[in-house]
Each structure stands twice: as structure tokens, then as C-alpha cells.
Design a protein around this motif. Sequence first.
Motif, PDB file in Angstrom:
ATOM      1  N   GLY A  29       0.812  -1.215   0.000  1.00 48.70           N
ATOM      2  CA  GLY A  29       0.000   0.000   0.000  1.00 48.70           C
ATOM      3  C   GLY A  29       0.837   1.253   0.000  1.00 48.70           C
ATOM      4  N   LEU A  30       1.933   1.246   0.762  1.00 47.44           N
ATOM      5  CA  LEU A  30       2.782   2.432   0.853  1.00 47.44           C
ATOM      6  C   LEU A  30       3.653   2.621  -0.377  1.00 47.44           C
ATOM      7  CD1 LEU A  30       3.866   2.288   4.602  1.00 47.44           C
ATOM      8  CD2 LEU A  30       2.348   3.974   3.533  1.00 47.44           C
ATOM      9  N   ASP A  31       3.919   1.539  -1.104  1.00 48.17           N
ATOM     10  CA  ASP A  31       4.705   1.647  -2.328  1.00 48.17           C
ATOM     11  C   ASP A  31       3.875   2.159  -3.509  1.00 48.17           C
ATOM     12  OD1 ASP A  31       7.236   0.877  -1.397  1.00 48.17           O
ATOM     13  OD2 ASP A  31       6.753  -1.257  -1.579  1.00 48.17           O
ATOM     14  N   ALA A  32       2.557   2.225  -3.340  1.00 46.21           N
ATOM     15  CA  ALA A  32       1.688   2.720  -4.404  1.00 46.21           C
ATOM     16  C   ALA A  32       1.865   4.231  -4.565  1.00 46.21           C
ATOM     17  CB  ALA A  32       0.229   2.391  -4.076  1.00 46.21           C
ATOM     18  N   PRO A  33       1.523   4.756  -5.737  1.00 45.74           N
ATOM     19  CA  PRO A  33       1.666   6.200  -5.964  1.00 45.74           C
ATOM     20  C   PRO A  33       0.753   7.002  -5.044  1.00 45.74           C
ATOM     21  CG  PRO A  33       1.380   5.024  -8.044  1.00 45.74           C
ATOM     22  CD  PRO A  33       1.064   4.043  -6.952  1.00 45.74           C
ATOM     23  N   SER A  34       1.242   8.139  -4.604  1.00 44.11           N
ATOM     24  CA  SER A  34       0.399   9.103  -3.897  1.00 44.11           C
ATOM     25  C   SER A  34      -0.265   9.994  -4.941  1.00 44.11           C
ATOM     26  CB  SER A  34       1.246   9.947  -2.943  1.00 44.11           C
ATOM     27  OG  SER A  34       2.022  10.895  -3.667  1.00 44.11           O
ATOM     28  N   MET A  87      12.480   2.801   3.327  1.00 43.53           N
ATOM     29  CA  MET A  87      12.242   2.013   4.539  1.00 43.53           C
ATOM     30  C   MET A  87      11.117   1.009   4.329  1.00 43.53           C
ATOM     31  SD  MET A  87      12.359   4.928   7.546  1.00 43.53           S
ATOM     32  CE  MET A  87      13.842   5.837   7.947  1.00 43.53           C
ATOM     33  N   VAL A  88      11.122  -0.038   5.123  1.00 41.86           N
ATOM     34  CA  VAL A  88       9.980  -0.953   5.138  1.00 41.86           C
ATOM     35  C   VAL A  88       8.854  -0.291   5.925  1.00 41.86           C
ATOM     36  CG1 VAL A  88      11.420  -3.000   4.917  1.00 41.86           C
ATOM     37  CG2 VAL A  88      10.814  -2.153   7.194  1.00 41.86           C
ATOM     38  N   ALA A  89       7.645  -0.772   5.745  1.00 41.18           N
ATOM     39  CA  ALA A  89       6.466  -0.125   6.317  1.00 41.18           C
ATOM     40  C   ALA A  89       6.554   0.022   7.831  1.00 41.18           C
ATOM     41  CB  ALA A  89       5.212  -0.900   5.933  1.00 41.18           C
ATOM     42  N   VAL A  90       7.004  -1.007   8.523  1.00 46.62           N
ATOM     43  CA  VAL A  90       7.051  -0.954   9.986  1.00 46.62           C
ATOM     44  C   VAL A  90       8.030   0.120  10.454  1.00 46.62           C
ATOM     45  CG1 VAL A  90       7.681  -2.233  12.057  1.00 46.62           C
ATOM     46  CG2 VAL A  90       6.347  -3.359  10.268  1.00 46.62           C
ATOM     47  N   GLU A  91       9.191   0.184   9.809  1.00 45.67           N
ATOM     48  CA  GLU A  91      10.202   1.176  10.181  1.00 45.67           C
ATOM     49  C   GLU A  91       9.700   2.594   9.905  1.00 45.67           C
ATOM     50  OE1 GLU A  91      14.965   2.019   9.283  1.00 45.67           O
ATOM     51  OE2 GLU A  91      13.796   0.709   7.960  1.00 45.67           O
ATOM     52  N   LEU A  92       9.064   2.785   8.765  1.00 44.11           N
ATOM     53  CA  LEU A  92       8.551   4.105   8.404  1.00 44.11           C
ATOM     54  C   LEU A  92       7.430   4.533   9.345  1.00 44.11           C
ATOM     55  CD1 LEU A  92       8.755   6.435   6.393  1.00 44.11           C
ATOM     56  CD2 LEU A  92       7.161   5.190   4.906  1.00 44.11           C
ATOM     57  N   ALA A  93       6.556   3.602   9.691  1.00 43.32           N
ATOM     58  CA  ALA A  93       5.465   3.909  10.617  1.00 43.32           C
ATOM     59  C   ALA A  93       5.992   4.294  11.988  1.00 43.32           C
ATOM     60  CB  ALA A  93       4.521   2.716  10.732  1.00 43.32           C
ATOM     61  N   THR A  94       7.058   3.643  12.420  1.00 39.74           N
ATOM     62  CA  THR A  94       7.660   3.974  13.713  1.00 39.74           C
ATOM     63  C   THR A  94       8.200   5.394  13.701  1.00 39.74           C
ATOM     64  OG1 THR A  94       8.235   1.666  14.140  1.00 39.74           O
ATOM     65  CG2 THR A  94       9.458   3.343  15.363  1.00 39.74           C
ATOM     66  N   TRP A  95       8.892   5.770  12.626  1.00 37.29           N
ATOM     67  CA  TRP A  95       9.407   7.134  12.505  1.00 37.29           C
ATOM     68  C   TRP A  95       8.264   8.143  12.488  1.00 37.29           C
ATOM     69  CZ3 TRP A  95      11.738   9.446   7.399  1.00 37.29           C
ATOM     70  CH2 TRP A  95      12.198  10.748   7.645  1.00 37.29           C
ATOM     71  N   LEU A  96       7.223   7.859  11.710  1.00 32.66           N
ATOM     72  CA  LEU A  96       6.094   8.783  11.607  1.00 32.66           C
ATOM     73  C   LEU A  96       5.461   9.022  12.964  1.00 32.66           C
ATOM     74  CD1 LEU A  96       4.030  10.380   9.891  1.00 32.66           C
ATOM     75  CD2 LEU A  96       2.747   8.237   9.647  1.00 32.66           C
ATOM     76  N   ARG A  97       5.176   7.946  13.694  1.00 32.82           N
ATOM     77  CA  ARG A  97       4.499   8.093  14.982  1.00 32.82           C
ATOM     78  C   ARG A  97       5.420   8.731  16.025  1.00 32.82           C
ATOM     79  NH1 ARG A  97      -0.192   6.370  16.721  1.00 32.82           N
ATOM     80  NH2 ARG A  97      -0.492   5.126  14.813  1.00 32.82           N
ATOM     81  N   ARG A  98       6.691   8.303  16.045  1.00 27.40           N
ATOM     82  CA  ARG A  98       7.628   8.857  17.021  1.00 27.40           C
ATOM     83  C   ARG A  98       7.815  10.359  16.808  1.00 27.40           C
ATOM     84  NH1 ARG A  98      12.145  10.711  16.216  1.00 27.40           N
ATOM     85  NH2 ARG A  98      12.439   9.663  14.210  1.00 27.40           N
ATOM     86  N   SER A  99       7.968  10.776  15.567  1.00 34.33           N
ATOM     87  CA  SER A  99       8.192  12.195  15.291  1.00 34.33           C
ATOM     88  C   SER A  99       6.964  13.025  15.641  1.00 34.33           C
ATOM     89  CB  SER A  99       8.573  12.398  13.823  1.00 34.33           C
ATOM     90  OG  SER A  99       7.524  12.005  12.954  1.00 34.33           O
ATOM     91  N   ALA A 100       5.772  12.494  15.364  1.00 34.59           N
ATOM     92  CA  ALA A 100       4.537  13.211  15.693  1.00 34.59           C
ATOM     93  C   ALA A 100       4.370  13.351  17.195  1.00 34.59           C
ATOM     94  CB  ALA A 100       3.341  12.489  15.088  1.00 34.59           C
ATOM     95  N   GLU A 101       4.649  12.281  17.927  1.00 32.97           N
ATOM     96  CA  GLU A 101       4.521  12.330  19.390  1.00 32.97           C
ATOM     97  C   GLU A 101       5.551  13.268  20.001  1.00 32.97           C
ATOM     98  OE1 GLU A 101       4.846   8.242  20.470  1.00 32.97           O
ATOM     99  OE2 GLU A 101       2.741   7.776  19.978  1.00 32.97           O
ATOM    100  N   ALA A 102       6.773  13.258  19.472  1.00 32.55           N
ATOM    101  CA  ALA A 102       7.821  14.133  20.005  1.00 32.55           C
ATOM    102  C   ALA A 102       7.476  15.599  19.767  1.00 32.55           C
ATOM    103  CB  ALA A 102       9.163  13.787  19.365  1.00 32.55           C
ATOM    104  N   LEU A 103       6.945  15.913  18.578  1.00 30.90           N
ATOM    105  CA  LEU A 103       6.562  17.294  18.288  1.00 30.90           C
ATOM    106  C   LEU A 103       5.434  17.746  19.198  1.00 30.90           C
ATOM    107  CD1 LEU A 103       6.723  19.866  16.597  1.00 30.90           C
ATOM    108  CD2 LEU A 103       5.171  18.786  14.950  1.00 30.90           C
ATOM    109  N   ALA A 104       4.423  16.911  19.380  1.00 33.46           N
ATOM    110  CA  ALA A 104       3.301  17.275  20.246  1.00 33.46           C
ATOM    111  C   ALA A 104       3.769  17.517  21.673  1.00 33.46           C
ATOM    112  CB  ALA A 104       2.241  16.180  20.214  1.00 33.46           C
ATOM    113  N   ALA A 105       4.660  16.675  22.166  1.00 30.94           N
ATOM    114  CA  ALA A 105       5.161  16.838  23.529  1.00 30.94           C
ATOM    115  C   ALA A 105       5.994  18.108  23.660  1.00 30.94           C
ATOM    116  CB  ALA A 105       5.995  15.619  23.922  1.00 30.94           C
TER     117      ALA A 105
END
Length: 235
Positions: A29-34, A87-105
Motif C-alpha cells: 500500500g505504501l509503495d503505491a503512488p500518492s 524504509m519498510v512499512a514498519v520502520e517508516l510507521a515507527t518514525w512517523l508516529r515517534r516524530s509526531a509524538e515528540a513534536l506534540a510533547a
Amino acid sequence: MSRTFDDARSWAEFGTALFLQAADLDDAGLDAPSALPGWTRKHLVAHVAANADALGNLVHWAATGERTPMYTSSEERAAGIERGAGMVAVELATWLRRSAEALAAAMASLDDAQWQSLVVTAQGRTVPATELPWMRSREVCVHAVDLGTGLTFADLPTGFLAALGYDVVAKRTKEHGPALRLEATDTAASWELPGEGEPTVLAGPVHEITAYLTGREHVLTAVDGGPAPTLTRWL
């Protein structure tokens, strides 16, 4: 429309949740075009994750007074997106969530005085830190649609769409293009863009007008039945 600081923080929170949900895809799904030319969904997710880290630099600047640019260079910014796209999906999702949580905090930790600190955006604008939630809300809300998973501008808050319309029009008034009058049929919002010739009048729901103004897919036509004029790139 005058947006408030609290509005922007609410929209940033809403958009972050929306983007995280829309980006919860497997590798196929993530490799599909945006919806953005030349970018896969992985490119777009990497861009949004990197944006959170970059805005976090500006929050650090506001909190400490230490000059911390969003990116060291445009090349570094592009390279980071390309790394994320690999990145593989799991690694990319971890970065996305971690960065969002860090910014909010980090944003939550700023006091009233720190929110008034001046920082410099990647476009070179000097703004108070109170602009950062609005910058983030634009990224996550618009790019949630750009993922191309079925979301449209109609899924975004009406207040956000109206504020975005005013924001985009303010930028586009400095361009040389066709004269336009845009009328939102479902709100009291309307905009005028100075330009060449008699103004072309476009009327429709605010989500269609905002999609048009930002260069996204829309169904607007001129009130005389003609096509909506082509606009230059927004950002």
C-alpha cells in the motif's frame, strides 16, 4: 477569516490523527503512488515525518533561544525523504508516529513567553512560534488527502478549509495570473485574486474551492460554464 492559536492546535491534532490512520498501510500500500506526481505514499509519509522533526527544531529554538533551523539544507531535506521512501512499512510507521509524538510533547512544554519567540521557517519567513501549529496542521491535513486512500478535502474541518483558503490567497496575490473571484456556497467566505482580465467567478463548496486553490483535484467550473483557470504551484 481570523484563525486562533487554539484553532490551529486543534487542527494539528486532528490532522495528525487523520494522517496516521490513512498511512496505516502495508508495504504494498505504501509503495503505491500518492496523489503527488513522482511520489509514492512512502515518500509522502517520510516527508510528513521529517516535517515533524524539522518543526521540532523550531520548537527547540523557541524554547532555548538556540538557533536551530528546520533543515541544514534543501539537499539534506530531499535526502531524508529518499531514505524514508526506502524504509519498510514498519520502520517508516515507527518514525512517523515517534516524530509526531515528540513534536506534540515539545509544543505542549512551551510556556506563553516561549510561544512568542521568533523563529525562521524553511522558506526564510520570520514568524512567532505560535505559527508552528498552523504550519503543522497544513502539512498533516492536506497530505492526508494527498495519500490517495479515499480522503478528500470534504473530510477536513470547515474552519480549517476557510483559514487555508485565506492563507493560500494571501500568497497568490503576489503572483501574476488570472483575476479570480471565489465564492463558497456553504459558508460566508469569499476571496478575490487580482490579475489579468475580467475576474473569472468560481462558486462551490469551500472544500472544492480550497482544493482548487492548493492545486488539488476539484470539480469547479466558472459560473459561465467555462473551465477553472489553471493556477501555478501553491508550495
